[in-house]
Design an enzyme around this catalytic site. Structure first.
Site, mmCIF file in Angstrom:
data_model
loop_
_atom_site.group_PDB
_atom_site.id
_atom_site.type_symbol
_atom_site.label_atom_id
_atom_site.label_comp_id
_atom_site.label_asym_id
_atom_site.label_seq_id
_atom_site.Cartn_x
_atom_site.Cartn_y
_atom_site.Cartn_z
ATOM 1 N N GLU A 16 0.823 -1.210 0.000
ATOM 2 C CA GLU A 16 0.000 0.000 0.000
ATOM 3 C C GLU A 16 0.863 1.269 0.000
ATOM 4 O O GLU A 16 0.384 2.339 -0.378
ATOM 5 C CB GLU A 16 -0.922 0.012 1.226
ATOM 6 C CG GLU A 16 -1.967 -1.100 1.198
ATOM 7 C CD GLU A 16 -2.720 -1.241 2.514
ATOM 8 O OE1 GLU A 16 -3.951 -1.376 2.476
ATOM 9 O OE2 GLU A 16 -2.077 -1.241 3.595
ATOM 10 N N GLY A 82 -12.519 -3.458 2.646
ATOM 11 C CA GLY A 82 -13.581 -4.290 2.101
ATOM 12 C C GLY A 82 -14.860 -3.464 2.003
ATOM 13 O O GLY A 82 -15.233 -2.774 2.953
ATOM 14 N N GLU A 183 -7.533 -0.493 10.644
ATOM 15 C CA GLU A 183 -6.672 0.528 11.263
ATOM 16 C C GLU A 183 -7.320 1.899 11.466
ATOM 17 O O GLU A 183 -6.995 2.611 12.428
ATOM 18 C CB GLU A 183 -5.395 0.760 10.402
ATOM 19 C CG GLU A 183 -4.460 -0.415 10.301
ATOM 20 C CD GLU A 183 -4.895 -1.424 9.227
ATOM 21 O OE1 GLU A 183 -5.644 -1.020 8.309
ATOM 22 O OE2 GLU A 183 -4.508 -2.604 9.319
ATOM 23 N N ASP A 206 -12.045 -5.536 -2.074
ATOM 24 C CA ASP A 206 -12.860 -6.762 -2.018
ATOM 25 C C ASP A 206 -14.229 -6.394 -1.452
ATOM 26 O O ASP A 206 -14.439 -5.274 -0.986
ATOM 27 C CB ASP A 206 -12.170 -7.817 -1.134
ATOM 28 C CG ASP A 206 -11.938 -7.293 0.283
ATOM 29 O OD1 ASP A 206 -10.851 -6.807 0.558
ATOM 30 O OD2 ASP A 206 -12.872 -7.329 1.109
#
Ligand code: ADE
Length: 241
Positions: A16, A82, A183, A206
């Site tokens: 990332e 997600g 996070e 996702d």
């Protein structure tokens, strides 16, 4: 040498952060607390990029270090998430308006999701900065990246959500949730406690369903880092965070 930065960019996974680190004019690096802090110039702004590792403890510790040790005035937490909200698809971007820890449950002593003795469980973001991130995300989508930009609730917890029952449980408890990750709410809580500006935006990797693990891995390799880079260049590069 005193290490300092104006803005901290916190991601969980190396994938990332890699594109950001590549784009940075690297000036200093520090390995500390089993994580690496990279300092340098990103589009004219002295920035610390840090790979925090996954989960709320790692995120909170790293955010605290950025604030207390390196004096950042702003933390931007980014990476993937997600999608659990209706119409939140892989490749879309969610910019948080607020963040909640979906796995925090001190009942019956306090209401669900409330951080005991802090008397809140919904952590704010800096609205002007989040507006600029959302505008940059729309520009990035229009410039060819595609996808839609959503604003709203991001829910964080120490779980990878990977099935309909898990996703449904979060939607039932927090019906307005657009995206889940591990996070953001921890970073937002630390920023709230220390009075530091915070923003969280995530690319959807996702749908938090039975395909989540495979989609997560595919998205991380395919477009997550380039979305982050494209969006942040429109934020940091246009007058700073
Ligand atoms: N980050 C990206 N996808 C996620 C998911 N499905 N659950 C938790 N964190 C995520």
């Amino acid at each position: 040498m005193t290490l300092a930065a104006r803005t901290g960019v916190l991601v969980a996974m190396p994938e990332e952060g890699r594109a950001l680190v590549d784009a940075m004019r690297l000036e200093d690096r520090l390995e500390h607390g089993r994580r690496e802090f990279l300092f340098g110039d990103l589009w004219g702004e002295r920035t610390a990029v840090v790979i925090a590792r996954c989960g709320k403890v790692a995120a909170a510790t790293t955010a605290t270090e950025l604030i207390v040790r390196f004096g950042v005035e702003t933390i931007i937490c980014t990476g993937v998430a997600g999608g659990v909200g209706e119409g939140v698809a892989i490749g879309d971007v969610v910019v948080a308006d607020e963040l909640v820890q979906h796995d925090l449950d001190p009942r019956p002593l306090w209401p669900r999701h409330i951080v005991p003795l802090l008397e809140t469980g919904s952590f704010p973001v800096d609205a002007p900065l989040s507006d600029r991130i959302a505008a940059a995300a729309s520009d990035h989508a229009d410039a060819g990246a595609g996808g839609r930009v959503h604003r709203g609730l991001i829910a964080s917890g120490d779980q990878f959500i990977h099935g309909p029952a898990m996703a449904r449980a979060i939607r039932e408890a927090l019906p307005t949730t657009l995206a889940v990750e591990m996070e953001g709410a921890a970073v937002a809580q630390v920023c709230y406690e220390y009075g530091v500006r915070c923003a969280v935006f995530r690319t959807i990797s996702d749908r938090a369903d039975e395909d989540a693990a495979a989609d997560f891995t595919g998205s991380l390799g395919a477009f997550a880092a380039s979305h982050t880079l494209g969006i942040l260049s429109g934020v940091l590069g246009s007058g700073g965070a």
